[in-house]
Design a protein around this motif. Structure first.
Motif, PDB file in Angstrom:
ATOM      1  N   ARG A 297       0.866  -1.170   0.000  1.00 13.27           N
ATOM      2  CA  ARG A 297       0.000   0.000   0.000  1.00 13.27           C
ATOM      3  C   ARG A 297       0.912   1.232   0.000  1.00 13.27           C
ATOM      4  O   ARG A 297       2.005   1.202   0.568  1.00 13.27           O
ATOM      5  N   GLY A 298       0.439   2.302  -0.645  1.00 15.23           N
ATOM      6  CA  GLY A 298       1.278   3.482  -0.841  1.00 15.23           C
ATOM      7  C   GLY A 298       1.945   4.023   0.403  1.00 15.23           C
ATOM      8  O   GLY A 298       3.056   4.546   0.345  1.00 15.23           O
ATOM      9  N   ASP A 299       1.296   3.875   1.552  1.00 18.32           N
ATOM     10  CA  ASP A 299       1.858   4.454   2.777  1.00 18.32           C
ATOM     11  C   ASP A 299       2.731   3.466   3.537  1.00 18.32           C
ATOM     12  O   ASP A 299       3.187   3.775   4.630  1.00 18.32           O
ATOM     13  N   HIS A 300       2.984   2.280   2.969  1.00 14.00           N
ATOM     14  CA  HIS A 300       3.760   1.272   3.695  1.00 14.00           C
ATOM     15  C   HIS A 300       5.179   1.124   3.161  1.00 14.00           C
ATOM     16  O   HIS A 300       5.463   1.468   2.017  1.00 14.00           O
ATOM     17  N   GLN A 301       6.044   0.573   4.033  1.00 13.29           N
ATOM     18  CA  GLN A 301       7.440   0.327   3.667  1.00 13.29           C
ATOM     19  C   GLN A 301       7.678  -1.177   3.585  1.00 13.29           C
ATOM     20  O   GLN A 301       7.171  -1.941   4.400  1.00 13.29           O
ATOM     21  N   LEU A 302       8.511  -1.578   2.636  1.00 14.02           N
ATOM     22  CA  LEU A 302       8.875  -2.985   2.531  1.00 14.02           C
ATOM     23  C   LEU A 302       9.854  -3.354   3.650  1.00 14.02           C
ATOM     24  O   LEU A 302      10.776  -2.607   3.946  1.00 14.02           O
ATOM     25  N   SER A 303       9.619  -4.496   4.252  1.00 11.14           N
ATOM     26  CA  SER A 303      10.580  -5.028   5.218  1.00 11.14           C
ATOM     27  C   SER A 303      11.458  -6.051   4.504  1.00 11.14           C
ATOM     28  O   SER A 303      10.968  -7.053   4.001  1.00 11.14           O
ATOM     29  N   GLU A 304      12.741  -5.763   4.456  1.00 10.95           N
ATOM     30  CA  GLU A 304      13.668  -6.673   3.772  1.00 10.95           C
ATOM     31  C   GLU A 304      13.664  -8.043   4.434  1.00 10.95           C
ATOM     32  O   GLU A 304      13.755  -9.073   3.771  1.00 10.95           O
ATOM     33  N   THR A 305      13.595  -8.025   5.753  1.00 12.85           N
ATOM     34  CA  THR A 305      13.595  -9.285   6.481  1.00 12.85           C
ATOM     35  C   THR A 305      12.401 -10.139   6.078  1.00 12.85           C
ATOM     36  O   THR A 305      12.518 -11.343   5.861  1.00 12.85           O
TER      37      THR A 305
END
Length: 567
Positions: A297-305
């Motif tokens: 979603r546009g307001d979210h960040q990807l978690s690499e983990t």
RNA sequence: CGGGGCGUGGCUCAGCCUGGUAGAGCGCCUGGUUCGGGUCCAGGAGGCCGGAGGUUCGAAUCCUCUCGCCCCGACCA
């Protein structure tokens, strides 16, 4: 101990190189001195405090059947090559060669040495379980040492290792450590939280970190008091905040529209007037050299983990712009899932069930509206997003808080990673060889000291917990040249000693102000001031934390302090 | 590794732009004074200005290189 014979080089001013409070105070209070970046000498006060911390650790480790050993810090390369970590550790490992050119390293942790020791010794299931530990210096060539003793290149670690025949045994060893760690940190007077953690390069299945909330910390942790939830941000899960506007759920087909130079989510929000929650963010990540399109979603960040967990990939990186151009025929900023066939599409759970969103068109300067997951593209849903401020607990919906913390301990269920690669086996009841299951458990000794200072200080200096303060009580004769005052000081000193108190007598011919300032700076939790009320048989017992003062008869002062410490 | 800042007595810093006898406060030493919150007075010691090279009659100051420390980022058992 008499102050005049103790080396306590306090500074009136804060050294310029120190930024975080614990670093400033450790230097000012004469606990430590720096030798090089991330390398410190521990002066008498620090050493006394660290020894007390180590003693607490020893007692609690012994209480769960831990056996103390001391392993070499200087390790041959071979065992690290066996486990595969000679390469994995990269530049973080100090490496050297002996006179014959043989490769060695300085130990940064001791799974390899412990496993190597155990496989040479342990033969039978009857010898299990074992808990072996040591308190020893570790060496890590940190890319950026910082914050005084918080991130250094040489430090003390209590590391223990459990060896069990069966997974159920590991569960027991792990639980014993969890309980012991709680006791250790409680006894050290810390306020801490235990949180679920990611096992990282250690491998293994389950892991908890023990964290102290502090602005000087580097780890972000998600906590929910009411739900009793705590997890490292890498691992934390949540219920996202609801989209800013309800979706239009009528069936519509994707429709291209021009978005000249609108690349970031913020720009698109401004350009379209649609909230970020109505946009799909498309990120291309490479896991073990295979590309994946990740949707959030546009307001979210990807978690690499989480990406790593979802794909099982070990090496993870963002795709290069050239690769993206190659695969999508468009630049980052105009990417989207519709029509993508050449790589797997992973979507975060927050997009599941959404309708008519905006996504990139895979054509520079164009986006699509009316994109609906499941209809206009298919994706595999995973939890991919990092928990954000405002998210709520996944089950109860209670608010989550994200806090900065210092990691003081970490426990891992290693499983078979090292016993397998290094061949640690025992005979079981049937005479069959069985690979041993291991756990590994660490405590950063200096970090306990730092965390205590970060937690307990004021404008006058440290305010150490009595259990780990370099001294429990300081006797401060206001004027040491006054014979009666001096005599009372000597008497009180004797009485404190007799009661088993760790006492410091400030026998310096200094002004009272200097002695008060110094005592408060170095953080001694209790002070007995001998001064103008002595003719009436009264001295003051002052509690450092809060500067609470009580008038007490001279004859009762020592007992009074002992009571405060034990109470 | 990328970006930024800083290296001048033990500590905090000024001096550098605009080259010309190295400074202050604190700390330290000596003597005196004072004694419940970093007393006051007098005297004193202590610095090849991080290092190397260069420009100049002359370099803490200008130029080049280098080393070290701190901060942000990347990284991180």
């Amino acid at each position: 101990m008499f102050w005049s014979q103790l080396y306590v080089p306090t500074l009136r001013e804060t050294p310029a190189e120190a930024e975080v409070v614990s670093h400033q105070l450790l230097l000012r209070a004469g606990y430590i001195r720096q030798l090089a970046a991330g390398i410190y000498s521990y002066l008498p006060l620090a050493q006394r405090s660290l020894l007390k911390i180590q003693q607490i650790i020893r007692e609690e480790m012994e209480a769960i059947g831990g056996q103390e050993m001391l392993l070499p810090a200087l390790n041959p390369a071979e065992i690290w090559k066996e486990s595969g970590r000679w390469d994995v550790m990269g530049d973080n490992m100090f490496r050297l060669k002996d006179r014959f050119g043989r490769e060695l390293c300085l130990g940064m942790t001791h799974e390899e040495v412990m496993t190597s020791l155990a496989r040479g010794e342990v033969r039978s299931y009857k010898q299990l379980p074992q808990i072996w530990y040591q308190i020893q210096t570790k060496f890590r060539d940190e890319p950026r040492p910082k914050s005084g003793l918080l991130r250094v290149r040489q430090f003390l670690m209590k590391d223990s290792y459990s060896f069990d025949l069966l997974p159920a045994g590991l569960d027991v060893s792990y639980e014993k450590h969890r309980v012991a760690y709680n006791k250790i940190f409680e006894r050290c007077g810390l306020k801490f939280i235990a949180v679920e953690a990611h096992s990282g390069a250690m491998g293994g299945s389950q892991s908890h970190e023990f964290m102290v909330e502090s602005n000087a910390g580097e780890d972000l942790v998600v906590v929910c008091k009411s739900a009793g939830y705590g997890a490292n941000l890498e691992k934390a899960v949540s219920r996202p905040v609801a989209p800013a506007a309800a979706d239009d759920e009528t069936a519509r087909d994707p429709e291209e529209f021009s978005t000249p130079d609108q690349k970031t989510i913020a720009e698109l929000v401004a350009f379209t007037g649609v909230a970020a929650t109505g946009l799909i963010k498309s990120i291309v990540y490479v896991g073990d050299e295979k590309p994946y399109l990740c949707l959030l979603r546009g307001d979210h960040q990807l978690s690499e983990t989480k990406f790593s967990s979802a794909t099982g990939a070990v090496e993870v990186r963002p795709a290069h712009p050239a690769e993206i151009q190659d695969w999508f025929g468009a630049a980052p900023g105009s990417l989207g899932p519709v029509g993508v066939k050449n790589m797997p599409i992973l979507a975060d759970g927050a997009l599941e069930g959404r309708h008519n969103l905006i996504a990139g068109a895979n054509k520079d300067d164009f986006h699509l509206r009316n994109v609906t997951p499941g209809e206009d593209f298919t994706a595999v849903f995973h939890d991919l997003r990092q928990v954000a401020e405002g998210d709520t607990h996944i089950e109860t919906g209670a608010p989550l808080k994200i806090v900065k913390t210092v990691e003081i301990g970490h426990i891992f269920k290693l499983g078979y990673k090292y016993s397998e690669s290094m061949g640690l086996k025992v005979s079981d009841q049937d005479g069959k060889e069985v690979t041993v299951i291991m756990g590994s458990y660490g405590i950063g000794v200096e970090r306990i000291l730092c965390a205590a200072i970060e937690l307990f200080h004021d404008e006058n200096g440290m305010s150490m917990p009595a259990s780990i303060a370099p001294f429990q009580v300081v006797i401060t004769p206001a004027n040491y040249l006054d014979a009666a005052v001096k005599a009372a000081g000597a008497q009180l000193y004797k009485e404190c000693k007799a009661l088993g108190l760790d006492v410091l007598l400030d026998d310096r011919d200094e002004r009272p102000g200097v002695k008060f300032k110094d005592a408060e700076l170095i953080g001694i939790p209790y002070r007995i001031t001998i001064g103008k009320k002595l003719p009436n048989g009264i001295v003051e017992v002052v509690t450092r934390r809060g500067r609470i003062s009580a008038d007490v008869a001279v004859s009762e002062a020592a007992a009074h302090v002992a009571q405060l410490i034990r109470g």
